[in-house]
Design a protein around this motif. Structure first.
Motif, PDB file in Angstrom:
ATOM      1  N   GLN A  96      35.912  63.557  14.611  1.00  0.00           N
ATOM      2  CA  GLN A  96      37.333  63.557  15.222  1.00  0.00           C
ATOM      3  C   GLN A  96      37.165  62.652  16.479  1.00  0.00           C
ATOM      4  O   GLN A  96      36.418  63.127  17.383  1.00  0.00           O
ATOM      5  CB  GLN A  96      37.741  65.125  15.305  1.00  0.00           C
TER       6      GLN A  96
ATOM      7  N   ALA C  36      34.012  68.746   8.248  1.00  0.00           N
ATOM      8  CA  ALA C  36      34.814  68.230   9.359  1.00  0.00           C
ATOM      9  C   ALA C  36      35.729  67.361   8.826  1.00  0.00           C
ATOM     10  O   ALA C  36      36.819  66.851   9.508  1.00  0.00           O
ATOM     11  CB  ALA C  36      34.105  67.435  10.528  1.00  0.00           C
ATOM     12  N   PRO C  38      39.077  65.511   7.756  1.00  0.00           N
ATOM     13  CA  PRO C  38      40.231  65.878   7.956  1.00  0.00           C
ATOM     14  C   PRO C  38      40.676  66.143   6.570  1.00  0.00           C
ATOM     15  O   PRO C  38      40.759  65.292   5.884  1.00  0.00           O
ATOM     16  CB  PRO C  38      40.994  65.027   8.753  1.00  0.00           C
ATOM     17  N   ASP C  66      36.168  67.760  17.534  1.00  0.00           N
ATOM     18  CA  ASP C  66      35.803  68.407  16.264  1.00  0.00           C
ATOM     19  C   ASP C  66      36.267  69.856  16.078  1.00  0.00           C
ATOM     20  O   ASP C  66      35.506  70.618  16.058  1.00  0.00           O
ATOM     21  CB  ASP C  66      34.429  68.102  15.798  1.00  0.00           C
ATOM     22  N   PRO C  68      39.068  72.800  14.354  1.00  0.00           N
ATOM     23  CA  PRO C  68      40.099  72.987  13.433  1.00  0.00           C
ATOM     24  C   PRO C  68      41.713  72.824  13.867  1.00  0.00           C
ATOM     25  O   PRO C  68      42.445  72.574  13.078  1.00  0.00           O
ATOM     26  CB  PRO C  68      39.780  74.743  12.803  1.00  0.00           C
ATOM     27  N   SER C  71      42.761  69.350  13.403  1.00  0.00           N
ATOM     28  CA  SER C  71      43.287  69.252  12.007  1.00  0.00           C
ATOM     29  C   SER C  71      44.539  69.831  11.720  1.00  0.00           C
ATOM     30  O   SER C  71      45.380  69.005  11.314  1.00  0.00           O
ATOM     31  CB  SER C  71      42.340  69.753  11.073  1.00  0.00           C
ATOM     32  N   GLY C 293      30.349  75.981   8.696  1.00  0.00           N
ATOM     33  CA  GLY C 293      30.563  74.447   9.139  1.00  0.00           C
ATOM     34  C   GLY C 293      29.428  74.125   9.729  1.00  0.00           C
ATOM     35  O   GLY C 293      29.301  72.554   9.429  1.00  0.00           O
ATOM     36  N   THR C 361      43.133  74.780   8.366  1.00  0.00           N
ATOM     37  CA  THR C 361      41.984  75.068   9.071  1.00  0.00           C
ATOM     38  C   THR C 361      40.800  75.704   8.275  1.00  0.00           C
ATOM     39  O   THR C 361      39.759  75.567   8.629  1.00  0.00           O
ATOM     40  CB  THR C 361      42.563  76.122  10.089  1.00  0.00           C
ATOM     41  N   TRP C 364      38.591  73.005   7.210  1.00  0.00           N
ATOM     42  CA  TRP C 364      37.716  72.593   8.294  1.00  0.00           C
ATOM     43  C   TRP C 364      36.531  73.554   8.227  1.00  0.00           C
ATOM     44  O   TRP C 364      35.385  73.278   8.395  1.00  0.00           O
ATOM     45  CB  TRP C 364      38.391  72.686   9.777  1.00  0.00           C
TER      46      TRP C 364
END
Lengths: 314, 322, 457
Positions: A96, C36, C38, C66, C68, C71, C293, C361, C364
């Motif tokens: 991101q 991760a 999206p 990075d 949640p 996102s 994750g 979320t 994620w």
């Protein structure tokens, strides 16, 4: 130094060097320098090692960085993937926000920040250091003691109120908090005073004064050229610490475009709730360190040149 | 001691040490030296703007209970009382910090000076190269330095213990037992700090006239004698600066220890500064500020002692042995 | 105080378990390459819980890179084009929050707060009261998570991820040692015995235990402590309880694990830790769901153990009242001075009280507390870590059903957890008796906790 100069003059200089011991002296010299080199090279390896780890780490895929036993060389050879990611050269990523990450911009920001800060620091600290080293005036000792006293306060106490102050001055998201408050520092004045005390003979200042030179001329034409070495030392120390400063910068410089490289790289460090991205962090750090090394390598020669070519002999 | 009065001890004024001047003549003298005041004024102006407010704020904070967004509640000396009598970490952190000071200061400065003298050797080729190498740790990001040292010193998976294991030694708990952890921190600090110390000493060494060494050599002085009779006396002002700033730096030691051991194992490498930060970040601002001033008092005490014992180091006059 | 009774929650979550069990027979969803990634594009249409009035404004969120919530922010912007969501990367946002509070300006709209800090800051009165929006969805949110945001009858944040701990383990490695499988009703001492054999035969560890006792190794104490019904503090946060009988018993269990010498002795999240996982030297560990994750980011090939893990309830500790533990898990909070509380609350509601937000979320990698999502969509959550046929979400739900509503993460919890490394190693090594060591530990936390609470007044 004044005494030093005169004492040098009083030592009787023999007209003939002691020729007969020359050969043995040379042999001793060879051994001495041999040992010196051996020691320095051994030490260099120890000092180089972590730097080597960083460089080679930046060229490893993360799988190789995350090993039970660390590796000295990536088995599949070095790769530039991390650099390509940072520079965004034909790589797609799912990380991101990486598209907003402009490492060259951040390095430029850091260089700009540190350069201006250092120019100010070196000038004002040398000025004050000279005055405290060579001038006599009322309350000099009290004023100097006060400077030393300010060094004793742990910086962390200042932190919150300083931040409040920066907010009230409207200096958030600017470089001013890094340029102005540190332009004259206790550390720098103290250091320059000690350098000047042990380098510049009083006679030189006195004769210049008698010749009618103004104080600012004495500082810029006599003191600063002689003290070039000391100023470079102060400058390098200041440069690196401003360039690598993190805590304050991370709070004050929040806009993406003006962030410094250390603030930007900290995001790869990981936290208690995210694993670090060592590959990007290592590569970014290598890129951030290169300008520092170049600057150091160029300027460190100056440290030694200083006095020998300076005005004293002239 | 030479003609010039040393700037310290503080109590002695350089003005009219021999006769008491009246106010008018002092003012006249000050006006005469207005450029000197002008040259040193930036520091005081900046301090007035950026230093005094934080200082007063800190003093007030240490005498209050406060947290951001609230008014201060005056509690008098209660924070100091709490810290001195009931803080579980103050004593230990003080001992840790002083112990580190005691062995890191002399070895660090001594080692740096020796290295600087070596790098200053006249016929040494590649001086710039070596200087750059010893300076590397200073420019390398501290976070990365900590990662590498952890890789080096990890008890089970570190390079050092792997090597020691090859010769049948170890494993040494470098980061997980008190004494080895303190040794590790010492090594890290030396490794990180020696570059800057060498740099400053080199800056000082450059001020020494080569002729002095030549003269001493002709007099038959060995290099050790040259060091003690020529080099050391002449760099004592810079040495004094180093001693004082290094002391302040070590008492305020934070980041390297935080990164390497985080005060562990079992709190045995906790430093004063770490404790202060802990207090501040756990919303105990008043205590944190009080802790800071207690630290300031400790630094003051130690540096005053140092200045007293090293009072001859302020200038170079009279230091040269003929 | 407890908004939803335990039994009620068991009922809804039980439904989820049943649904999950059914779903396990169907071919599992295609694994995503990266947690991760999206997933905004795959948001399913759900009944809009958020008022349909046009939302407008700029939302600033601080959290690690990075995230949640990042996102969720992207999905929120898609839904409300006039809203701008921004997340500047902040490495140390806790410190930045303190400074901004002090300066009286510069606070973000929202931050991601640990449970113990929510309780601390609720007492300081600096958080935005979001009772109205949370109350509206009280029945749909996991109760154990709700209590973490509750102080004096009001909610001071939107419940974030639920983190019931499971035992994760590798059947292939355990089998290689000629033991196992680890059954669901395995006793703790049998588990340790197995760990010893696995270590002896394959050099792999069945649990993590650093000798400095921080990071994941602390679970060897925290899991039995929670399972036996222990609490670091009481409900008010004033009484420190960790050194009572339960605490000593839990520490006894931790010492038993240490004494086997079979644990992975590597710093949490350090290179050797990841190395051990990828080089098949970690055969098992107690773990919260959000670790998935991180594991998935690092474990990327079958050789490294991808698709080879299982999760299940932690071993049975004699006398246990629960078979899980809570570790980590955050809450989405805002500040009382926030100038646009309605927009903030709308975002919070979207993120954790709607199917869309929960989906984003959840994709994620965290487990949102929204029960309707847990019941219907959780079973489809993407993953690459666990065995293809393994009902891993069902196991998480099982652990969720074991969660206690009488476990409190008050301000003292943070102090206590942070001080484990100071006191536990000496007890593990046997230099201090557990009785003396726990007493010392408890007294330290008691003194620090009293001072913290005093300063929060």
């Amino acid at each position: 130094m004044a005494t030093q100069m005169s004492s040098a003059a009083t030592v009787p200089v023999p007209t003939r060097p002691a020729v007969k011991t020359r050969r043995s002296v040379n042999a001793r010299q060879v051994i001495r320098y041999g040992l010196l080199y051996a020691f320095l090279i051994a030490l260099s390896i120890i000092f180089l090692f972590p730097f080597y780890s960083m460089v080679i780490g930046s060229m490893m895929p993360k799988d190789e960085l995350f090993r039970l036993y660390p590796v000295l060389w990536p088995p599949d050879g070095p790769t530039l993937t991390a650099y390509r990611l940072l520079l965004k050269i034909d790589v797609t990523t799912t990380i991101q926000n990486l598209e907003r990450f402009h490492i060259l911009r951040y390095i430029f920001n850091s260089l700009l920040l540190a350069t201006v800060a250092v120019l100010l620091q070196v000038f004002f600290n040398t000025l004050a250091g000279y005055v405290f080293a060579k001038r006599q005036f009322p309350f000099k000792n009290q004023l100097f003691a006060f400077i030393l006293l300010t060094m004793l306060m742990p910086t962390a106490i200042n932190f919150v109120p300083f931040y409040i102050l920066i907010g009230r001055l409207g200096w958030m998201n600017t470089y001013l908090p890094f340029w102005i408050p540190g332009a004259a520092s206790a550390f720098g004045i103290f250091m320059m005073r000690q350098f000047i005390v042990s380098t510049i003979p009083d006679e030189l200042i006195d004769s210049a004064t008698i010749d009618g030179a103004s104080q600012i001329m004495i500082v810029t034409r006599i003191v600063m050229p002689i003290m070039a070495g000391g100023m470079v030392v102060l400058g390098i120390l200041g440069f690196v610490s401003v360039y690598n400063e993190f805590v304050l910068s991370s709070l004050i410089l929040k806009d993406n475009d003006i962030r410094t490289v250390q603030v930007a790289l900290a995001n790869f460090k990981g936290t208690s709730i995210r694993a670090p991205m060592y590959d990007l962090m290592f590569a970014g750090s290598v890129m951030a360190t290169i300008p520092l090394l170049l600057i150091f390598f160029v300027f460190q020669r100056k440290i030694i040149q200083g006095i020998m070519s300076g005005a004293i002999k002239g | 001691m030479a003609a010039k009065a040393p700037p310290l001890p503080v109590s002695r004024s350089s003005v009219g040490a021999h006769r008491r001047p009246d106010a008018r003549s002092v003012l006249r003298e000050m006006w005469k030296h207005r450029t000197d005041y002008l040259f040193i004024s930036p520091f005081y102006i900046l301090f007035a703007v950026f230093g005094i407010y934080p200082l007063l704020f800190g003093i007030q904070l240490s005498l209050s209970r406060w947290q951001p967004g609230r008014d201060m509640t005056w509690v008098g000396l209660q924070n100091y009382q709490t810290l001195i009598f009931t803080d579980p970490e103050l004593g230990r952190a003080l001992l840790n910090t002083l112990a580190m000071l005691l062995w890191i200061l002399p070895t660090g400065l001594g080692g740096a000076l020796i290295l600087a003298v070596m790098l200053n050797a006249r016929r040494l080729a590649g001086r710039g190269f070596f200087r750059t190498i010893f300076f590397l740790p200073f420019v390398t990001s501290q976070v990365i330095v900590a990662i590498v040292f952890q890789q080096l010193l990890d008890k089970n998976y570190g390079w050092v213990n792997l090597l020691l294991g090859k010769i049948g030694l170890g494993p040494v708990p470098w980061l997980t037992e008190t004494i080895p952890a303190q040794i590790s921190i010492t090594l890290l600090l030396h490794w990180m700090g020696i570059g800057t110390n060498v740099l400053i000493f080199l800056g000082a060494l450059q001020s020494i006239d080569r002729e002095l060494y030549e003269a001493a050599e002709i007099d038959g002085a060995t290099s050790t004698q040259q060091f003690f009779n020529v080099t050391f006396p002449l760099i004592r002002p810079v040495m004094l600066f180093m001693v004082i700033t290094a002391t302040i730096g070590l008492i305020n030691l934070y980041a390297p220890v935080k990164l390497l051991t985080n005060g562990g194992p079992e709190g045995t490498t906790l430093t004063l500064f770490m404790r202060m930060i802990d207090l501040m970040t756990s919303v105990r601002y008043g205590e944190g500020a009080g802790f800071g001033f207690i630290m300031g008092g400790i630094v003051l005490l130690i540096t005053l002692l140092q200045m007293k014992f090293l009072s001859g180091w302020w200038t170079v006059e009279g230091n040269l042995k003929q | 105080m407890k908004p939803v009774s335990r039994r009620e929650f068991l009922k809804v979550a039980g439904l989820g378990a049943a649904a999950t069990a059914l779903a396990a027979c169907a071919p599992s969803a295609a694994p995503a390459p990266n947690p991760a990634e999206p997933a905004a594009g795959e948001v399913k249409e759900a009944p809009a819980a958020v008022s349909s009035g046009e939302l407008e404004g700029k939302l600033v969120f601080w959290g690690h890179q990075d995230h949640p919530i990042y996102s969720a922010g992207q999905a929120f912007m898609k839904k409300y084009p006039k809203v701008v969501f921004e997340q500047p990367e902040m490495a140390e946002w806790d410190k930045a929050v303190e400074s901004a509070l002090a300066a009286g300006s510069g606070l973000p709209d929202m931050v991601w707060h640990e449970a113990t800090n929510v309780q601390r800051d609720a007492r300081r009165g600096i958080l935005l009261d979001v009772t109205d929006v949370v109350k509206k969805h009280e029945a749909e949110l996991a109760p154990a998570k709700l209590s973490e945001a509750l102080y004096q009858g009001k909610y001071w944040g939107m419940p974030g991820d639920i983190t019931p701990n499971n035992l994760w383990w590798r059947p292939d490695l355990v089998e290689k040692a000629g033991v196992g499988p680890i059954t669901e009703d395995i006793k703790y001492d049998e588990f340790l015995q197995m760990a010893k054999e696995v270590k002896a035969k394959t050099d792999a560890s069945l649990f993590v235990m650093e000798e400095t006792f921080d990071g994941q190794g602390t679970l060897m104490f925290a899991v039995p402590f929670y399972a036996l019904g222990g609490n670091f503090t009481d409900e008010t946060g004033e009484q420190v309880l960790l050194d009572n009988e339960i605490g000593m018993q839990a520490m006894e269990y931790a010492k038993q694990a240490w004494d086997t010498g079979a644990g992975l002795n590597a710093g949490w999240f350090s290179p050797p830790y990841w190395g051990a996982i990828k080089e098949n030297k970690l055969a098992g560990t107690y773990s919260p769901p959000w670790m998935r994750g991180f594991f998935q980011t690092e474990v990327t090939t079958p050789e490294q153990g991808q698709g080879k893990w299982r999760n299940q309830l932690v071993p049975v500790y004699p006398g246990a009242v629960a078979r899980t533990n809570v570790w980590g898990g955050a809450t989405l909070v805002s500040f009382s001075t926030n100038p646009q509380p309605d927009l903030v609350k709308a975002f919070m509601e979207f993120t954790f009280c709607t199917m869309e937000g929960a989906q984003v979320t959840g994709d994620w990698g965290i487990i949102p507390p929204y029960i309707p999502w847990l019941k219907s969509e959780f079973k489809n959550a993407k993953q690459t870590l666990f065995e293809a046929g393994w009902d891993w979400t069902g196991e998480v739900v099982k652990a969720m059903n074991q969660m206690r509503n009488d476990f409190y993460r008050m301000p003292g919890y943070g102090i206590a957890y942070g001080a484990l490394g100071k006191f536990v190693p000496a007890m593990l090594r046997g230099e201090k008796s557990i009785k003396d060591g726990m007493k010392e530990y408890g007294d330290y936390v008691r003194s620090e906790n009293a001072k913290l609470l005093e300063s929060l007044k």
